[in-house]
Design a protein around this motif. Structure first.
Motif, mmCIF file in Angstrom:
data_model
loop_
_atom_site.group_PDB
_atom_site.id
_atom_site.type_symbol
_atom_site.label_atom_id
_atom_site.label_comp_id
_atom_site.label_asym_id
_atom_site.label_seq_id
_atom_site.Cartn_x
_atom_site.Cartn_y
_atom_site.Cartn_z
ATOM 1 N N CYS A 24 0.855 -1.192 0.000
ATOM 2 C CA CYS A 24 0.000 0.000 0.000
ATOM 3 C C CYS A 24 0.885 1.235 0.000
ATOM 4 O O CYS A 24 1.888 1.292 0.708
ATOM 5 C CB CYS A 24 -0.876 0.034 1.247
ATOM 6 S SG CYS A 24 -2.292 -1.020 1.160
ATOM 7 N N HIS A 25 0.466 2.204 -0.781
ATOM 8 C CA HIS A 25 1.220 3.440 -0.899
ATOM 9 C C HIS A 25 0.213 4.589 -0.891
ATOM 10 O O HIS A 25 -0.621 4.680 -1.787
ATOM 11 C CB HIS A 25 2.007 3.429 -2.207
ATOM 12 C CG HIS A 25 2.974 4.540 -2.342
ATOM 13 N ND1 HIS A 25 3.827 4.633 -3.399
ATOM 14 C CD2 HIS A 25 3.249 5.607 -1.567
ATOM 15 C CE1 HIS A 25 4.571 5.715 -3.277
ATOM 16 N NE2 HIS A 25 4.230 6.316 -2.167
ATOM 17 N N LEU A 26 0.284 5.443 0.120
ATOM 18 C CA LEU A 26 -0.576 6.624 0.208
ATOM 19 C C LEU A 26 0.230 7.821 -0.271
ATOM 20 O O LEU A 26 1.267 8.143 0.301
ATOM 21 C CB LEU A 26 -1.042 6.823 1.655
ATOM 22 C CG LEU A 26 -1.941 8.031 1.928
ATOM 23 C CD1 LEU A 26 -3.247 7.923 1.132
ATOM 24 C CD2 LEU A 26 -2.230 8.154 3.408
ATOM 25 N N GLN A 27 -0.239 8.452 -1.333
ATOM 26 C CA GLN A 27 0.498 9.581 -1.897
ATOM 27 C C GLN A 27 -0.467 10.567 -2.527
ATOM 28 O O GLN A 27 -1.626 10.246 -2.772
ATOM 29 C CB GLN A 27 1.493 9.118 -2.952
ATOM 30 C CG GLN A 27 0.829 8.576 -4.207
ATOM 31 C CD GLN A 27 1.840 8.166 -5.258
ATOM 32 O OE1 GLN A 27 2.911 7.674 -4.935
ATOM 33 N NE2 GLN A 27 1.502 8.361 -6.509
ATOM 34 N N GLN A 28 0.033 11.765 -2.812
ATOM 35 C CA GLN A 28 -0.769 12.772 -3.502
ATOM 36 C C GLN A 28 -0.535 12.661 -4.998
ATOM 37 O O GLN A 28 0.579 12.401 -5.451
ATOM 38 C CB GLN A 28 -0.388 14.179 -3.045
ATOM 39 C CG GLN A 28 -1.044 14.573 -1.744
ATOM 40 C CD GLN A 28 -0.762 16.011 -1.383
ATOM 41 O OE1 GLN A 28 0.390 16.382 -1.245
ATOM 42 N NE2 GLN A 28 -1.801 16.799 -1.232
ATOM 43 N N ASN A 29 -1.607 12.890 -5.773
ATOM 44 C CA ASN A 29 -1.450 12.926 -7.224
ATOM 45 C C ASN A 29 -1.135 14.356 -7.662
ATOM 46 O O ASN A 29 -0.950 15.244 -6.817
ATOM 47 C CB ASN A 29 -2.690 12.347 -7.931
ATOM 48 C CG ASN A 29 -3.940 13.176 -7.720
ATOM 49 O OD1 ASN A 29 -3.893 14.312 -7.238
ATOM 50 N ND2 ASN A 29 -5.069 12.609 -8.069
#
Length: 94
Positions: A24-29
């Motif tokens: 899982c990777h939480l990032q901003q687009n």
């Protein structure tokens, strides 16, 4: 003008005894929206799948990440050691 500090990206990787992995990777687009990217597959094959889920906020993304972590634990996955996980992050999240 007040500058805000950027919130950190979050990356978690799990592996199971049978060679399956889940990341899982939480990032901003590029539009500033928070995206939770989930990838899974098996270490015996280069094939795998992924799905992206848009989150309304960073906090919602962290809640979703915690829910995924709980499911992985229930299904027998172990969190990967930091050294091993760094070695495959580039492979999973290109």
């Amino acid at each position: 003008m007040i500058e805000s500090t950027p919130l950190p990206q979050q990356v978690l990787l799990w592996q199971r005894f049978d060679g399956r992995y889940y990341g899982c990777h939480l990032q901003q687009n590029l539009f500033g929206e928070w995206i939770l990217i989930r990838r899974w597959g098996t270490s015996h094959s280069r094939r795998g799948r992924s799905i992206e889920t848009r989150c309304q906020s960073y906090e919602e993304g962290l809640e979703q990440l915690a829910a995924v972590a709980q499911r992985r634990k229930q299904r027998g996955y172990q969190v990967m050691e930091e050294g091993k996980s760094k070695a495959i992050i580039g492979h999973l999240y290109r």
